[in-house]
Design an enzyme around this catalytic site. Structure first.
Site, short mmCIF file in Angstrom:
data_model
loop_
_atom_site.label_atom_id
_atom_site.label_comp_id
_atom_site.label_asym_id
_atom_site.label_seq_id
_atom_site.Cartn_x
_atom_site.Cartn_y
_atom_site.Cartn_z
N HIS A 578 0.98 -0.84 -0.15
CA HIS A 578 -0.03 0.19 0.20
C HIS A 578 0.79 1.13 0.22
CE1 HIS A 578 -2.31 2.48 2.28
NE2 HIS A 578 -3.20 2.93 0.74
N HIS A 583 1.71 4.62 -2.57
CA HIS A 583 2.25 5.97 -2.64
C HIS A 583 3.26 5.76 -3.06
CE1 HIS A 583 -1.24 6.96 0.13
NE2 HIS A 583 -1.98 5.79 -0.07
N HIS A 770 -4.64 0.98 -5.84
CA HIS A 770 -4.60 1.69 -4.39
C HIS A 770 -6.40 0.85 -4.05
CE1 HIS A 770 -5.29 4.84 -1.98
NE2 HIS A 770 -4.56 4.60 -1.32
N ASN A 774 -6.95 -0.43 -0.55
CA ASN A 774 -7.26 0.61 0.52
C ASN A 774 -8.42 0.43 1.14
OD1 ASN A 774 -6.30 3.98 1.82
ND2 ASN A 774 -7.98 3.39 0.84
N ILE A 919 -6.15 8.92 -0.90
CA ILE A 919 -6.76 9.38 1.12
C ILE A 919 -5.73 8.37 1.57
CG2 ILE A 919 -8.27 7.01 0.43
CD1 ILE A 919 -7.80 10.00 3.75
#
Length: 919
Positions: A578, A583, A770, A774, A919
């Site tokens: 993740h 990110h 993602h 997530n 997020i």
């Protein structure tokens, strides 16, 4: 007559008009758009008759004059400087909430506007003035009625400005804006009306700062895309100037109002000035390779000159102004953060709670039924304990309405005991929140890649005897040959850190391997779990194998072993799959895009929605999630070594060329290349929900990107000579991923197919990958026994002193191994926030201003076709979730797999694929 034809509204076809010549250039390109517009794609269409705006009385008089005079007279008039007026419609987005300071500034600006301190605009042509060799410009024009409309409560307010241009102005290509007010404002768009070619659109979506803070004029370009070598003469210097301003000079402390994108290492996670225990190593560089993050320029700490000083909540971290959350998103995130603070605050009121364990499963259920206040029995006590702000008091008083109660996680919604079953444990490896680690066993026993001199024998302790009785009559060799053995292997990522992790207070972990067998029904079942410790661990065997239970004692051991596997899985999911792979590894590509690709560049326009909010959420993560003593350190097994584990994975396993879905599936051995199959590969686990649905989205993204790229790059030479494109990709690698820049696996960028592959991978990671990793965090992890983020005790064997207490009360031992009430509460609140969709979310297949984000009509049509394909994929996924033959997503008590369903309502929905890592 040429002038007369222009003024009568004929198309502006002129050798001087770069806008039209560029459009003609596109039409010459032999191109098939892959996504036709469908009848139900309701999109605005331009009138075939064209748009002819009102022209001034002077212009009409001139027109009449030129059409009734002799040839010689007409020629003279055409050469004269004929002036006419065009109008700008400027859309400004208001904030719905303002503090006192902002309200006061707004009133002062309204007054100042009346006395000449205005918003000033200037229109710039695509053409150069032959006399000055500078871009042709209009007069300066001010926004009208700013003061009059200052009290308007609408979200969007439309202002106008009027320009005077001469007949030889050509096509507008840019507009400059000067804000002489005190307060910044959000400029959404500008539309110019009055040119014979029709409305000219400027999608802006940017904060315009006061001239006193940022003296330079802001530059906005039309929606017409241009490759660098196609840039009209009037825009070339502006294009370079705007990029130069976005890069900055690499020095100074960044102000929150800046728009500067630059690179730096992760040297701001620790706080050595506060405590030596909060010191953390620098990530990025030869010692610990890591991707780069956005530079803030903050001063170094007093204690460590290589560490950057901290900015603690609630003070904001720097990201370029336009990267900050918009108001709706900020409100959603702030509400989640308040909820997290309250959930952390309440159990902290009783010191004894810090180490309190759950007594049984009923106490965990109480978090959803009763809420924390009621469970702890001091609803009223809290108000006397702290001088809390009114907003928190009001929130607490509303707690019976659910703020301090947790929503029931989705994992409990259909069968509250499903998580205990082996088949559900295995199903989540291919349809849960971390479906990207399962790999095919190619060699049995598995072999480690770690140095045997340091970490002991490379071969596993697993033997054929451990699993032979669970293979439906097959031998181990037959199971390997038939592609029936699969594995979750966390041995090599955890083992180098176990000595340090297990020395932490309240943390105990193994390096686990779990073997699964693929049944004839297409489902997986766990057949063995290997638990490894460093070879020199005291009082423990370094390797231990646990197999499915045969009695009560082995059942509890098996449940504890599965919990340790889930804890390993949770850590790798959060820190590697993740955080790192979506990110952190995307941030360099985003920074380089803003620094090297003009807003006019077609590839920037393609990437733009997939970069939204990523820099901001990553900065917030550095502030409170991955920082020293942050949420990740406090809530996950790896503790203060978590980011070093992430860095180890970056160095040893991350490869950009393997981040695309097909390449990743093949690398893990769960698919094999097969050109006869729809996606060019064959899945060896046929009912693999993440892969099944992911391939649909991957294919749609790839087709859309290929359509787009082929439109602008009909031959490889255009890619090789595109200076901005090559600079973007080079900087992404050589600066953004500097520590891996010499790796041989980086894809080349020489052909259209190279570019399609690179861009498809980036969009896939930002959107579908993602989303898959997530938005199921609370639905699956909100019930902590299903996925404990940390474990506090090892599993005792007969020689351990703890074994007697385990035998006498295995349930108590089980819960003493799990996170405490405080740890559980804090973790649940955070993953609840991370799993929440904001009301302003933009999902795949959606864009702001979908009809005008580009001035290329064929690409607008293709995008609507892409959106229609996304709609068809959503229907196909819904159909799959009701297919009883797909046992990993349909059946009694089985959760449907919806994490890759493209659309979603706001909130925690366990579905929805936003365009970006937001997020």
């Amino acid at each position: 007559m040429a002038l007369a034809k222009e003024l009568m509204g004929y198309p502006l076809i002129s050798e001087r008009s770069s806008l039209v010549s560029s459009a003609s250039h596109f039409n010459k390109k032999r191109q098939t758009i892959q996504f036709p517009t469908k009848p139900f794609d309701r999109r605005p269409r331009k009138s075939k008759s064209g748009v002819v705006a009102a022209i001034s009385d002077d212009l009409v008089k001139t027109l009449r004059f030129t059409t009734t005079t002799g040839d010689r007279k007409r020629e003279e008039e055409e050469k004269a400087a004929v002036k006419f007026k065009v109008r700008a419609v400027v859309t400004v987005r208001n904030k719905s909430k303002e503090d006192f300071k902002e309200t006061l500034a707004k009133h002062l600006d309204a007054f100042a506007d009346k006395i000449g301190r205005n918003i000033v605009l200037e229109l710039i042509s695509t053409e150069l003035d032959p006399k000055t060799n500078m871009p042709k410009k209009s007069n300066a024009a001010v926004l009208k009625d700013w003061s009059k409309k200052s009290k308007t409560k609408a979200e969007r307010v439309h202002y106008t400005a009027e320009f005077t241009v001469d007949a030889a102005f050509g096509s507008p290509g840019a507009i400059t804006v000067v804000n002489k007010h005190q307060k910044e404002f959000f400029l959404e768009s500008i539309t110019i009306e009055g040119f014979a070619l029709g409305p000219v659109h400027f999608p802006c979506n940017s904060w315009v700062q006061s001239q006193k803070d940022h003296p330079e004029k802001r530059i906005f370009f039309t929606n017409q895309p241009y490759l660098p070598n196609e840039t009209p003469g009037g825009l070339r210097k502006l294009r370079e100037k705007e990029l130069k301003s976005l890069r900055g000079d690499g020095s100074g402390v960044r102000k929150l109002s800046d728009r500067i994108y630059d690179f730096d290492v992760y040297n701001d996670l620790g706080n050595p000035d506060k405590s030596s225990e909060l010191s953390r190593p620098k990530l990025g560089g030869k010692q610990i390779p890591y991707p780069r993050r956005c530079r803030t320029g903050r001063h170094s700490t007093d204690t460590d000159k290589e560490a950057e000083s901290r900015v603690e909540k609630p003070l904001p971290m720097y990201v370029p102004r336009d990267e900050q959350f918009e108001e709706t998103k900020q409100d959603t995130f702030a509400a989640g953060r308040l909820k997290a603070v309250l959930h952390h605050l309440v159990p902290s009121l009783k010191a004894s709670i810090l180490a309190e364990d759950f007594a049984d499963f009923g106490e965990i259920d109480g978090l959803y039924k009763e809420g924390l206040l009621l469970k702890l029995g001091f609803q009223d006590e809290i108000f006397n304990k702290f001088p809390l702000p009114k907003v928190i008091v009001n929130t607490l008083q509303e707690s019976t309405k659910g703020l301090l109660k947790y929503d029931i996680p989705k994992i409990l919604s259909k069968d509250k005991n499903a998580w205990l079953r082996d088949d559900e444990f295995a199903r989540q490896a291919i349809a849960g929140i971390n479906p990207v680690n399962i790999e095919r066993v190619k060699t049995f026993p598995p072999v480690s890649n770690l140095d045997p001199e340091i970490y002991g024998p490379q071969h596993s302790a697993l033997t054929s005897d451990h699993i032979i009785g669970h293979l439906d009559g097959l031998s181990v060799q037959q199971a390997l040959e038939e592609n029936r053995l699969y594995m979750l292997d966390y041995h090599d990522i955890y083992l180098p850190f176990l000595d340090r992790i297990n020395a932490l207070d309240g943390r105990k972990a193994y390096a686990t391997r779990t073997i699964f067998f693929l049944t004839r029904h297409g489902t997986l079942k766990p057949v063995a779990i290997e638990l490894s410790l460093p070879p020199h661990s005291p009082n423990h065997r370094s390797k231990r194998v646990v197999t499915p239970p045969v009695d009560a004692t082995s059942n509890w051991v098996w449940q504890l072993a599965k919990a340790h596997v889930s804890s390993n899985d949770a850590g790798v999911h959060q820190l590697v799959n993740h955080w790192l792979r979506t990110h952190a590894c995307l941030e360099p590509f985003i920074l380089a895009a803003h620094r090297q690709l003009s807003a006019m560049h077609p590839i920037f326009k393609l990437l733009d929605p997939h970069m939204r909010y990523t820099l901001e959420i990553n900065a917030l993560a550095r502030q409170s999630l991955i920082s020293a003593d942050g949420v990740i350190e406090g809530g996950f097994t790896a503790g203060s070594y978590g980011m070093e584990m992430s860095a180890a994975a970056y160095k040893s396993t991350w490869r950009f060329d393997m981040e695309g879905l097909p390449a990743d599936l093949i690398r893990r051995g769960v698919a094999i290349p097969d050109p006869t199959q729809p996606h060019g590969l064959k899945l060896l686990i046929e009912d693999y929900p993440y892969a099944n649905d992911g391939l649909l989205l991957w294919s749609a993204i790839q087709t859309w990107v290929r359509t787009y790229v082929d439109r602008y790059y009909p031959n490889p030479n255009l890619i090789q000579t595109d200076s901005e494109l090559q600079s973007w990709y080079s900087e992404s690698i050589n600066v953004g991923h500097a520590d891996l820049r010499d790796a041989e696996w980086w894809p080349e960028l020489n052909t259209a197919e190279d570019l399609v592959s690179i861009i498809t991978t980036i969009i896939w990671l930002a959107s579908a990958q993602h989303a898959a990793l997530n938005f199921g965090q609370y639905p699956y992890g909100g019930y902590v026994p299903n996925r404990p983020p940390l474990m506090r005790r090892l599993i005792p064997d007969e020689s351990d002193p703890e074994y007697a207490s385990f035998i006498s009360d295995p349930e108590k031992f089980y819960f003493s191994s799990m996170p405490s009430l405080l740890q559980t509460s804090k973790f649940m609140a955070v993953v609840d926030t991370l799993s929440t969709h904001s009301p302003d979310e933009e999902y795949i297949g959606e864009r702001q201003q979908p009809s005008i984000w580009t001035g290329d009509e064929e690409i607008v049509d293709a995008f609507y076709g892409f959106a229609a394909e996304i709609g068809r994929i959503e229907k196909e996924i819904e159909k799959r979730n009701t297919d009883p033959d797909r046992r990993n997503r349909c059946g009694a008590g089985v959760l449907p797999y919806e994490l890759l369903v493209p659309s979603s309502e706001p909130g925690v929905t366990c579905r929805g694929v936003p365009n970006s890592v937001s997020i």
